[in-house]
Design a protein around this motif. Structure first.
Motif, PDB file in Angstrom:
ATOM      1  N   UNK A 169      51.226  38.439  40.537  1.00  6.13           N
ATOM      2  CA  UNK A 169      52.569  38.285  39.963  1.00  6.13           C
ATOM      3  C   UNK A 169      52.858  36.783  39.874  1.00  6.13           C
ATOM      4  N   UNK A 170      53.042  36.280  38.661  1.00  5.97           N
ATOM      5  CA  UNK A 170      53.170  34.837  38.448  1.00  5.97           C
ATOM      6  C   UNK A 170      54.608  34.369  38.351  1.00  5.97           C
ATOM      7  N   UNK A 183      63.298  40.895  37.480  1.00  9.72           N
ATOM      8  CA  UNK A 183      62.164  41.132  36.589  1.00  9.72           C
ATOM      9  C   UNK A 183      60.965  40.365  37.121  1.00  9.72           C
ATOM     10  N   UNK A 184      59.778  40.944  36.961  1.00 12.29           N
ATOM     11  CA  UNK A 184      58.532  40.275  37.315  1.00 12.29           C
ATOM     12  C   UNK A 184      57.624  40.201  36.092  1.00 12.29           C
ATOM     13  N   UNK A 185      56.804  39.157  36.050  1.00 12.71           N
ATOM     14  CA  UNK A 185      55.784  39.014  35.020  1.00 12.71           C
ATOM     15  C   UNK A 185      54.453  38.744  35.688  1.00 12.71           C
ATOM     16  N   UNK A 186      53.369  39.344  35.162  1.00 11.98           N
ATOM     17  CA  UNK A 186      52.113  39.334  35.902  1.00 11.98           C
ATOM     18  C   UNK A 186      50.903  39.105  35.013  1.00 11.98           C
ATOM     19  N   UNK A 187      49.746  39.000  35.691  1.00 11.61           N
ATOM     20  CA  UNK A 187      48.468  38.807  35.015  1.00 11.61           C
ATOM     21  C   UNK A 187      48.078  40.047  34.203  1.00 11.61           C
ATOM     22  N   UNK A 188      48.677  41.205  34.520  1.00  8.67           N
ATOM     23  CA  UNK A 188      48.380  42.436  33.763  1.00  8.67           C
ATOM     24  C   UNK A 188      49.103  42.485  32.415  1.00  8.67           C
ATOM     25  N   UNK A 189      49.740  41.383  32.009  1.00  8.63           N
ATOM     26  CA  UNK A 189      50.413  41.224  30.702  1.00  8.63           C
ATOM     27  C   UNK A 189      51.731  41.986  30.607  1.00  8.63           C
TER      28      UNK A 189
END
Length: 270
Positions: A169-170, A183-189
């Protein structure tokens, strides 16, 4: 209104550039150099001339735009890259949180020469630390251990652990209109929304990016609108309340987009 940019050079040096937008265009107000890359920046909430950056050498730097020389103060406690820094926006607090690849978050009072507290619990690097805009002393962290965690500065341990993605999670951000929504944004797009009252499943999932999502921000003007940027070179705008949530994809970058923010003063400015 002033903006800030970072510059990385091949020598590993970092530059903090403070820019002002005028009718004729964007002008450079101030430029400060540091001997390592700068990864994040936060404005002071009580002094318009003060900023804090964090660096690849694990240190935090306090800068005063009224001064031409180097930082007012340097905090060197993190043992690996300091990747995230944020200044609390709730009234009556002058607190800064930093997140590091050493798997810790640290709490700072800029008037005090050392950290007030260290938060341990993540089992991977911390990429993002963001204060709640609603709850004093509460911040969130996003990590390579695939979790989103919620912390309370008055309590030593983690308040809540959310297994947010099956990937690093970036980035994370708090909704400006709902104290329970992040909200989260991650390497899984993917982007995922989380209601802190029920973390068993996300309240929304937004798909469309084709590489890792590097930064996500909620709108300061709309409760359901957010923006994200990605290693797929795009910036995307979303409204998670709509059946087709992707509002717009902007493809004007020709390299990784690593940062994004939305103006508090101008509704249309990003």
């Amino acid at each position: 209104s002033c903006d800030v940019l970072f510059h990385f050079s091949g020598l590993g040096c970092g530059t903090l550039a403070v820019l002002e937008q005028k009718e004729a265009g964007i002008v450079l107000l101030r430029s400060f150099d540091w001997n390592d890359g700068l990864f994040d920046v936060t404005w002071s909430e009580n002094n318009e001339n003060m900023l804090i950056t964090c660096s690849g050498d694990g240190s935090l730097q306090i800068w005063d735009m009224a001064k031409t020389k180097g930082p007012l103060q340097v905090y060197k406690e993190h043992t690996l890259e300091a990747y995230s820094v944020d200044w609390s926006q709730t009234r009556g607090e002058q607190l800064v949180v930093s997140g590091s690849w050493d798997q810790t978050a640290k709490l700072w009072d800029p008037a005090v020469g050392k950290s007030l507290c260290t938060f341990k619990g993540h089992e991977g690097v911390i990429y993002s630390t963001i204060w709640s805009p609603h709850i004093p002393g509460c911040f969130a962290s996003a990590s390579g251990d695939q979790t989103l965690r919620i912390w309370d500065v008055k309590a030593p341990g983690v308040k809540l652990v959310i297994p947010a993605h099956q990937a690093e999670v970036l980035s994370c951000d708090w909704c400006k209109y709902d104290e329970n929504l992040l909200v989260t944004g991650a390497v899984d797009c993917s982007l995922k929304g989380w209601d802190l009252r029920n973390i068993r499943q996300p309240v929304f999932v937004l798909l469309g990016h084709t590489y890792a999502i590097r930064r996500v921000k909620f709108s300061p003007f709309h409760a359901t609108i957010l923006a994200s940027c990605s290693y797929d070179f795009t910036v995307r705008f979303w409204d998670f309340s709509k059946p087709n949530p992707l509002l717009e994809t902007v493809e004007h970058h020709t390299e990784f987009t690593c940062g994004i923010d939305l103006s508090l003063h101008n509704r249309g400015q990003v």
